[in-house]
Scaffold this active site. Structure first.
Site, mmCIF file in Angstrom:
data_model
loop_
_atom_site.group_PDB
_atom_site.id
_atom_site.type_symbol
_atom_site.label_atom_id
_atom_site.label_comp_id
_atom_site.label_asym_id
_atom_site.label_seq_id
_atom_site.Cartn_x
_atom_site.Cartn_y
_atom_site.Cartn_z
ATOM 1 N N TYR A 1 0.787 -1.236 0.000
ATOM 2 C CA TYR A 1 0.000 0.000 0.000
ATOM 3 C C TYR A 1 0.818 1.284 0.000
ATOM 4 O O TYR A 1 0.339 2.334 -0.419
ATOM 5 C CB TYR A 1 -0.939 0.023 1.212
ATOM 6 C CG TYR A 1 -2.048 -0.982 1.126
ATOM 7 C CD1 TYR A 1 -3.276 -0.645 0.576
ATOM 8 C CD2 TYR A 1 -1.870 -2.290 1.559
ATOM 9 C CE1 TYR A 1 -4.299 -1.562 0.471
ATOM 10 C CE2 TYR A 1 -2.886 -3.223 1.464
ATOM 11 C CZ TYR A 1 -4.103 -2.857 0.918
ATOM 12 O OH TYR A 1 -5.108 -3.771 0.806
ATOM 13 N N ALA B 1 1.152 7.569 -0.899
ATOM 14 C CA ALA B 1 1.551 7.280 0.474
ATOM 15 C C ALA B 1 0.635 8.119 1.348
ATOM 16 O O ALA B 1 -0.013 9.053 0.855
ATOM 17 C CB ALA B 1 3.016 7.648 0.687
ATOM 18 N N ARG C 1 -9.828 13.171 -1.318
ATOM 19 C CA ARG C 1 -11.161 13.226 -1.930
ATOM 20 C C ARG C 1 -11.934 14.482 -1.552
ATOM 21 O O ARG C 1 -12.832 14.899 -2.263
ATOM 22 C CB ARG C 1 -11.967 11.981 -1.546
ATOM 23 C CG ARG C 1 -12.343 11.884 -0.087
ATOM 24 C CD ARG C 1 -13.399 10.803 0.135
ATOM 25 N NE ARG C 1 -12.849 9.458 0.059
ATOM 26 C CZ ARG C 1 -12.477 8.746 1.135
ATOM 27 N NH1 ARG C 1 -12.576 9.247 2.359
ATOM 28 N NH2 ARG C 1 -12.006 7.536 0.989
ATOM 29 N N GLU D 1 -9.607 3.935 -3.397
ATOM 30 C CA GLU D 1 -10.828 4.442 -2.770
ATOM 31 C C GLU D 1 -10.809 5.959 -2.581
ATOM 32 O O GLU D 1 -11.097 6.461 -1.504
ATOM 33 C CB GLU D 1 -11.066 3.758 -1.416
ATOM 34 C CG GLU D 1 -11.193 2.260 -1.525
ATOM 35 C CD GLU D 1 -11.714 1.591 -0.245
ATOM 36 O OE1 GLU D 1 -12.103 2.310 0.684
ATOM 37 O OE2 GLU D 1 -11.732 0.349 -0.199
ATOM 38 N N ASP E 1 -16.606 -0.256 -3.057
ATOM 39 C CA ASP E 1 -17.741 -0.952 -3.670
ATOM 40 C C ASP E 1 -19.011 -0.241 -3.220
ATOM 41 O O ASP E 1 -19.717 -0.714 -2.354
ATOM 42 C CB ASP E 1 -17.689 -2.419 -3.195
ATOM 43 C CG ASP E 1 -18.848 -3.245 -3.731
ATOM 44 O OD1 ASP E 1 -19.288 -2.996 -4.864
ATOM 45 O OD2 ASP E 1 -19.314 -4.147 -2.996
ATOM 46 N N GLU F 1 -9.059 -6.168 -2.996
ATOM 47 C CA GLU F 1 -9.078 -6.697 -1.622
ATOM 48 C C GLU F 1 -10.319 -7.571 -1.569
ATOM 49 O O GLU F 1 -11.317 -7.252 -2.208
ATOM 50 C CB GLU F 1 -9.274 -5.595 -0.570
ATOM 51 C CG GLU F 1 -8.109 -4.667 -0.375
ATOM 52 C CD GLU F 1 -8.435 -3.520 0.615
ATOM 53 O OE1 GLU F 1 -9.566 -3.453 1.163
ATOM 54 O OE2 GLU F 1 -7.543 -2.682 0.823
#
Ligand code: NAG
Ligand code: NAG
Ligand code: NAG
Ligand code: NAG
Ligand code: NAG
Ligand code: NAG
Ligand code: NAG
Ligand code: NAG
Length: 566
Positions: A93, A121, A128, A162, A203, A263
């Site tokens: 990640y 990072a 967002r 995300e 999702d 994931e």
């Protein structure tokens, strides 16, 4: 005890090193249509992946990165366990580009394991709540590419995780897609192997189809190469219908790029039976999906671990055994490039509606040289002793008085200032200078309670035409012919203005003189990338400047009466 352990791990290291000296590089993974393939024999590649990064939860807090590819004693301890699970991909990640990754990368290669790495990072990711795609992020992303480009077992990079997470922040996806575009272009410019660049999504029911289409649509040089969804719909002993997997498979049936679970592994039922593995690799899903990445190798507070670690000791958990049983009993049908022809190769971009508002016009490519051109030409500049924390007050005042759209960007309207990617200081200088000029250029208009001062601005060699074309407000784009030379602090010393502005159908920056962020709401909450089902690593950005821009309007109202630096 200590001695025994040391000798043990030295022996393990030596064994790994010895084998590494003779092992061939893994064949690169290539993409055709919506599938991955081994480049050596054209055989289809399904991800049997595991997310591999400890401390993912506090990685979001962002002080230090616990880089899983930089700790050879840890990765060599864990690789045998990954192999027991038939793992062929790990997801990491956040990596630290100051550290050496060669030993772990070699050991993974020798174990037949590919790496898919996030480029962001915790402190350098697209936020967002006040998204931007700026020089600092560009430099972070490209530094990760530089560090990993040479390893053939790098399967790909995620340009974001995300970032947009529901219909309220779809504008952020324009900035992420610009990051995809520019990372792909960078890989090309550097003559690296064609390493795929994609996106990892949450999702969310309202946005999930539109966002996938958004990343997959458009010109080849702009679209994502692959698409991952962090998927937690199948809990316990579910089935295709009940879990939602059947519906998801229908919804994404026409996605023209590879799709996988970036994931997976709902843990509402524990231990996890992992019966979804049979579904994911079964005939009803493999036309559309390319496998997935189980979250997570390490047992932590959120209870998603396959193993628990105590120093050199690795203890396999029930989840490990259950997943092992499942992953060893799959037999997906394997396509081959020789006989495979994609059913769809392109996709229309999503239509805008109240759940999807990201513009197809993307932010410009960050260009350091252009910022240097602009900054050197400013006569009124912020004083060195003003802290970055205090820039907010200055923006607030100045942007209440003049049009600041040269330094702002809006992923909904698709309008981006030509200097919107410059550093906070460069952008502040630009608007201070603009204010000073607009007030007639008198000395008293470049003071701001002692926060700014005058100097003689200079137009660098080669900068004049680009600056002129972009215009004093900073909202026009420069033409291809306007080349300029920066001072070559890093990167290329000469750049073409087209790269920052109007090329590749990217920044269709208009000359609108409408004030940029006039209706933005002040928000200082950073983005968190944890999915609704668990706390995962990553994308919290606390870049002050991003916050500042959205706060301009509010503050300018407050500061409207008179300016005083706090
Ligand atoms: C193709 O090559 C890969 C990598 O060497 C190997 O794992 C795979 O088994 C090969 N597939 C076939 C069908 O030979
Ligand atoms: C990266 O590694 C360097 C060298 O060990 C260290 O100084 C720095 O703090 C690390 N950065 C992060 C974000 O962990
Ligand atoms: C993460 O937090 C845990 C405890 O909260 C701490 O033990 C660990 O050292 C932290 N890791 C990093 C990389 O900061
Ligand atoms: C990548 O490999 C090439 C060719 O072997 C080499 O010249 C170059 O220095 C390597 N780059 C990095 C960053 O390791
Ligand atoms: C959208 O996501 C943001 C950030 O996680 C959250 O604060 C907000 O409540 C969400 N809004 C909706 C309508 O789900
Ligand atoms: C996929 O494409 C086919 C053929 O164009 C079309 O009939 C179908 O509705 C599409 N499915 C989705 C979910 O868009
Ligand atoms: C998962 O593990 C538990 C505990 O070992 C076991 O009782 C259960 O049968 C396993 N489930 C599956 C589907 O393998
Ligand atoms: C972008 O523009 C839209 C439409 O004018 C506006 O509603 C929105 O608040 C703007 N976003 C930002 C961050 O300024």
């Amino acid at each position: 005890m200590f001695l025994k352990k040391t000798i043990g791990s030295l022996a393990a290291s030596a064994a790994l090193l010895a084998s590494s000296a003779f092992a061939d590089d893994l064949p690169a993974i290539e993409i055709v249509g919506n599938k991955f393939f081994f480049s050596n024999n054209g055989s289809q590649f399904y991800m049997r992946g595991i997310a591999y990064q400890a401390d993912t939860a506090n990685a979001t807090a962002g002080e230090t990165i616990n880089d899983p590819l930089a700790d050879f004693s840890a990765c060599s301890r864990d690789i045998p366990y990954l192999q027991q699970l038939d793992t062929n991909v790990i997801r990491v990640y956040a990596v630290n580009t100051s550290l050496d990754h060669s030993q772990c990368m070699q050991a993974l290669n020798d174990a037949g394991i590919y790496v898919i790495a996030d480029l962001s990072a915790p402190k350098t990711s697209i936020n967002r709540d006040s998204p931007s795609w700026d020089l600092e992020l560009y430099e972070r992303y490209t530094s990760v590419v530089d560090m990993f480009a040479n390893y053939t077992n790098v399967l790909g990079f995620f340009a974001g995780n995300e970032v947009t997470n529901n219909f309220t922040n779809t504008d952020a996806s324009a900035f992420v897609k610009a990051a995809v575009r520019d990372t792909k272009q960078y890989i090309k410019n550097k003559n690296y192997r064609e390493i795929p660049v994609g996106y990892s999504s949450n999702d969310d029911a309202d946005t999930r189809v539109a966002i996938a289409d958004y990343f997959a649509c458009g010109d080849d040089d702009q679209k994502a190469d692959f698409y991952g969804i962090n998927m937690y719909e199948w809990c316990g002993n579910s089935n295709l219908q009940k879990s939602g997997y059947a519906d998801r498979t229908k919804e994404f049936a026409n996605l023209s790029i590879p799709l996988f679970f970036s994931e997976y592994g709902c843990n509402e039922v524990s231990p996890r039976p992992f019966t979804e593995v049979q579904a994911l690799f079964g005939d009803q899903m493999t036309d559309v999906w390319s496998g997935g990445i189980v979250y997570l190798y390490f047992e932590e507070e959120n209870h998603y671990g396959l193993v628990s670690i105590d120093g050199d000791d690795v203890k396999t958990l029930d989840d490990f055994n259950n997943y092992s049983k499942q992953i060893h009993s799959i037999s997906p049908s394997i396509a081959n490039t020789a006989s495979y022809s994609p059913s769809s190769t392109s996709l229309s971009c999503p239509t805008s509606n109240k759940y999807w508002m990201a513009s197809e016009d993307l932010p410009p490519t960050p260009n350091k040289d252009l910022c240097l051109c602009m900054d050197d030409a400013n006569s009124c500049i912020v004083s060195d002793d003003v802290e970055e924390d205090d820039y907010q007050d200055l923006y607030g005042y100045v942007c209440g008085e003049i049009d600041c759209s040269g330094i702002t960007g809006n992923g909904t309207t698709g309008k981006y200032g030509s200097y919107s990617f410059c550093s906070p200081k460069e952008k502040l200088n630009f608007v201070l200078n603009l204010y000073y000029q607009s007030k007639g250029g008198t000395k008293s208009n470049c003071d701001f309670s002692g926060s700014a001062s005058l100097r003689s601005g200079t137009t660098r060699a080669g900068c004049a035409s680009a600056l002129k074309e972009i215009g004093s407000i900073g909202t026009n784009s420069a033409t291809d012919s306007a080349t300029y030379t920066g001072s070559a602090v890093s990167g290329s010393s000469t750049a073409s203005a087209s790269r920052s502005g109007s090329s590749s159908g990217s920044a269709k920056v208009t000359s609108s003189a409408k004030s940029g962020s006039s209706s933005s709401s002040a928000s200082s909450s950073a983005s968190s990338t944890s999915s609704s089902k668990k706390n995962s690593a990553s994308n919290v950005s606390t870049n002050l400047f991003q916050v500042v821009l959205t706060a301009i309007t509010t503050i300018s109202v407050i500061a409207g009466v008179g300016f005083a630096l706090v």
